[in-house]
Design a protein around this motif. Structure first.
Motif, PDB file in Angstrom:
ATOM      1  N   ARG A  19      18.334  -8.914  34.715  1.00 47.63           N
ATOM      2  CA  ARG A  19      17.748 -10.278  34.661  1.00 47.63           C
ATOM      3  C   ARG A  19      16.729 -10.379  33.573  1.00 47.63           C
ATOM      4  NH1 ARG A  19      18.115 -15.456  35.519  1.00 47.63           N
ATOM      5  NH2 ARG A  19      15.791 -16.331  36.183  1.00 47.63           N
ATOM      6  N   ARG A  20      16.236  -9.381  33.162  1.00 46.39           N
ATOM      7  CA  ARG A  20      15.286  -9.189  32.059  1.00 46.39           C
ATOM      8  C   ARG A  20      15.943  -9.630  30.641  1.00 46.39           C
ATOM      9  NH1 ARG A  20      14.260  -5.274  28.233  1.00 46.39           N
ATOM     10  NH2 ARG A  20      15.204  -3.883  29.280  1.00 46.39           N
ATOM     11  N   LEU A  21      17.072  -9.047  30.631  1.00 48.35           N
ATOM     12  CA  LEU A  21      17.979  -9.643  29.547  1.00 48.35           C
ATOM     13  C   LEU A  21      18.403 -10.748  29.572  1.00 48.35           C
ATOM     14  CD1 LEU A  21      19.826  -6.332  29.091  1.00 48.35           C
ATOM     15  CD2 LEU A  21      17.992  -6.984  27.577  1.00 48.35           C
ATOM     16  N   GLN A  22      18.794 -11.218  30.631  1.00 51.07           N
ATOM     17  CA  GLN A  22      19.151 -12.812  30.720  1.00 51.07           C
ATOM     18  C   GLN A  22      17.980 -13.702  30.240  1.00 51.07           C
ATOM     19  OE1 GLN A  22      20.385 -13.373  34.690  1.00 51.07           O
ATOM     20  NE2 GLN A  22      22.439 -12.728  34.457  1.00 51.07           N
ATOM     21  N   LEU A  23      16.890 -13.188  30.517  1.00 50.16           N
ATOM     22  CA  LEU A  23      15.594 -14.308  30.162  1.00 50.16           C
ATOM     23  C   LEU A  23      15.367 -13.924  28.850  1.00 50.16           C
ATOM     24  CD1 LEU A  23      13.463 -14.008  33.596  1.00 50.16           C
ATOM     25  CD2 LEU A  23      15.126 -15.959  32.796  1.00 50.16           C
ATOM     26  N   LEU A  57       7.111  -8.389  44.665  1.00 46.09           N
ATOM     27  CA  LEU A  57       6.920  -9.898  44.644  1.00 46.09           C
ATOM     28  C   LEU A  57       6.417 -10.164  43.340  1.00 46.09           C
ATOM     29  CD1 LEU A  57       5.088  -9.977  48.024  1.00 46.09           C
ATOM     30  CD2 LEU A  57       7.134 -11.185  47.502  1.00 46.09           C
ATOM     31  N   ARG A  58       5.474  -9.534  42.582  1.00 43.08           N
ATOM     32  CA  ARG A  58       4.982  -9.696  41.268  1.00 43.08           C
ATOM     33  C   ARG A  58       6.132  -9.627  40.409  1.00 43.08           C
ATOM     34  NH1 ARG A  58       0.963  -6.150  42.544  1.00 43.08           N
ATOM     35  NH2 ARG A  58       1.703  -4.783  40.773  1.00 43.08           N
ATOM     36  N   LEU A  59       7.087  -8.710  40.152  1.00 41.13           N
ATOM     37  CA  LEU A  59       8.196  -8.428  39.382  1.00 41.13           C
ATOM     38  C   LEU A  59       9.081  -9.709  39.598  1.00 41.13           C
ATOM     39  CD1 LEU A  59       9.419  -6.703  37.431  1.00 41.13           C
ATOM     40  CD2 LEU A  59      10.698  -5.283  39.097  1.00 41.13           C
ATOM     41  N   ALA A  60       9.300 -10.015  40.847  1.00 36.73           N
ATOM     42  CA  ALA A  60      10.134 -11.139  41.155  1.00 36.73           C
ATOM     43  C   ALA A  60       9.913 -12.247  40.515  1.00 36.73           C
ATOM     44  CB  ALA A  60      10.436 -11.366  42.719  1.00 36.73           C
ATOM     45  N   ASP A  61       8.491 -12.687  40.636  1.00 33.34           N
ATOM     46  CA  ASP A  61       7.865 -13.859  40.197  1.00 33.34           C
ATOM     47  C   ASP A  61       8.103 -13.690  38.534  1.00 33.34           C
ATOM     48  OD1 ASP A  61       6.399 -16.152  40.465  1.00 33.34           O
ATOM     49  OD2 ASP A  61       4.695 -15.207  39.266  1.00 33.34           O
ATOM     50  N   ALA A  62       7.581 -12.698  37.751  1.00 26.28           N
ATOM     51  CA  ALA A  62       7.713 -12.419  36.532  1.00 26.28           C
ATOM     52  C   ALA A  62       9.064 -12.788  35.951  1.00 26.28           C
ATOM     53  CB  ALA A  62       7.375 -10.887  35.893  1.00 26.28           C
ATOM     54  N   LEU A  63      10.208 -12.361  36.877  1.00 22.96           N
ATOM     55  CA  LEU A  63      11.522 -12.516  36.150  1.00 22.96           C
ATOM     56  C   LEU A  63      12.191 -13.800  36.842  1.00 22.96           C
ATOM     57  CD1 LEU A  63      12.914  -8.821  36.921  1.00 22.96           C
ATOM     58  CD2 LEU A  63      12.402  -9.959  34.644  1.00 22.96           C
ATOM     59  N   GLU A  64      11.155 -14.669  37.319  1.00 26.43           N
ATOM     60  CA  GLU A  64      11.829 -16.124  37.811  1.00 26.43           C
ATOM     61  C   GLU A  64      13.069 -15.885  38.786  1.00 26.43           C
ATOM     62  OE1 GLU A  64      12.429 -18.506  34.370  1.00 26.43           O
ATOM     63  OE2 GLU A  64      10.890 -17.613  33.456  1.00 26.43           O
ATOM     64  N   THR A  65      13.003 -15.015  39.678  1.00 31.02           N
ATOM     65  CA  THR A  65      13.989 -14.810  40.650  1.00 31.02           C
ATOM     66  C   THR A  65      13.159 -14.483  42.117  1.00 31.02           C
ATOM     67  OG1 THR A  65      16.013 -13.456  41.289  1.00 31.02           O
ATOM     68  CG2 THR A  65      14.265 -12.216  40.038  1.00 31.02           C
TER      69      THR A  65
END
Length: 225
Positions: A19-23, A57-65
Motif C-alpha cells: 500500500r505504501r508503494l501504491q501511494l 488505526l493510525r497506520l491505516a489512516d496514514a495509508l488511506e485504507t
C-alpha cells in the motif's frame, strides 16, 4: 523514491509495504503521517510484527485504507480485488518455467465441454513425467471425459503486490483403467483429494500445448528494478 523491502516477514508487512508503494510514499512519509519512528515502520514491514490496535488505526489512516484491509480481514473475498500496480507488465513464460511454477502438486482447474455447456472444476493435481494426474469420483463429469480434449489451468495471485502468474495446459485426458497403475498413482500423490474419499477414478492429462504468463511488478520484492 519510496523504498521496497528486500523481503517481508508476514502478510501484514507485505500489505503495508504494498500500500505504501501504491501511494508513492517512503517509510519516512508514513512514519510522519502515523506519528511513529521510521525504524518502526521498517520493522513492521520486514518482521513478523504484531502492533497494537491503536497503531494500526493510525497506520491505516496514514495509508488511506482500513485496518480490515491491512490485517487481511477480506481474505475470504475473491482474489485480485486490489488496484493494479504501477509499471506492471505482462511476460510470457517458457515451457520449463511453466512446469517449475506448477511444481509437483497443487490445486488447479479443469475446463471441459458437456452436453449443456462448458464447466470448470477444481482438482487436486500431481505432476508426473510431464503429465498431470488427478483423481475424481466415478459419477463426476470428469470421469466421462476419457479420451477427450480438456484445458487445465493453475495460477497464483499475490494481492499484496498486485501480481501473479497463470499456466494453461491443453491436451487429451485419459482414464487409467489398469487398477495396479491407478493404485500406484494414487499412492504417489502428495495427498488425497480435499473434497473427500470415494475419488478413486484416476485421470492423466498429456498436454500438447503449454503456455504461461506472469505479471511483473518492478517495485515488488524479488523482482528486477
Amino acid at each position: 523514491m519510496p523504498s521496497a523491502p528486500q523481503s517481508a516477514g508476514g502478510d501484514l508487512g507485505r500489505r503495508i509495504s504494498a500500500r505504501r508503494l501504491q501511494l508513492g510514499l517512503s517509510r519516512q512519509d508514513v512514519a510522519l503521517r502515523a506519528g511513529a519512528a521510521p525504524g518502526y515502520i521498517e520493522y513492521v514491514e520486514e518482521q513478523s510484527a504484531t502492533p497494537g490496535v491503536g497503531f494500526l488505526l493510525r497506520l491505516a489512516d496514514a495509508l488511506e485504507t482500513t485496518v480490515l484491509e491491512l490485517t487481511g480481514g477480506a481474505v475470504e473475498l475473491p482474489r485480485g480485488a486490489g488496484r493494479g500496480a504501477g509499471r506492471a507488465r505482462m511476460a510470457e513464460l517458457d515451457e520449463e518455467m511453466c512446469w517449475t511454477l506448477l511444481g509437483d502438486h497443487g490445486v488447479g482447474r479443469v475446463a471441459l465441454a458437456l452436453g449443456d455447456g462448458p464447466v470448470v472444476l477444481p482438482v487436486n493435481y500431481q505432476v508426473s513425467d510431464g503429465e498431470v494426474v488427478f483423481s475424481t469420483a466415478e459419477d463426476s463429469p470428469l470421469a466421462t471425459a476419457d479420451d477427450t480434449e480438456i484445458a487445465f489451468e493453475a495460477d497464483h495471485i499475490d494481492d499484496a503486490f498486485s501480481k501473479g502468474w497463470s499456466v494453461l495446459l491443453v491436451g487429451t485426458v485419459h482414464a487409467v483403467t489398469d487398477e495396479e497403475a491407478a493404485r500406484q498413482l494414487r499412492e504417489a500423490a502428495y495427498s488425497t483429494p480435499w473434497a473427500g474419499a470415494e475419488r478413486e477414478h484416476v485421470m492423466v492429462l498429456a498436454p500438447r500445448r503449454i503456455t504461461g504468463r506472469k505479471i511483473v511488478v518492478p517495485d515488488a520484492p524479488g523482482e528486477a528494478r
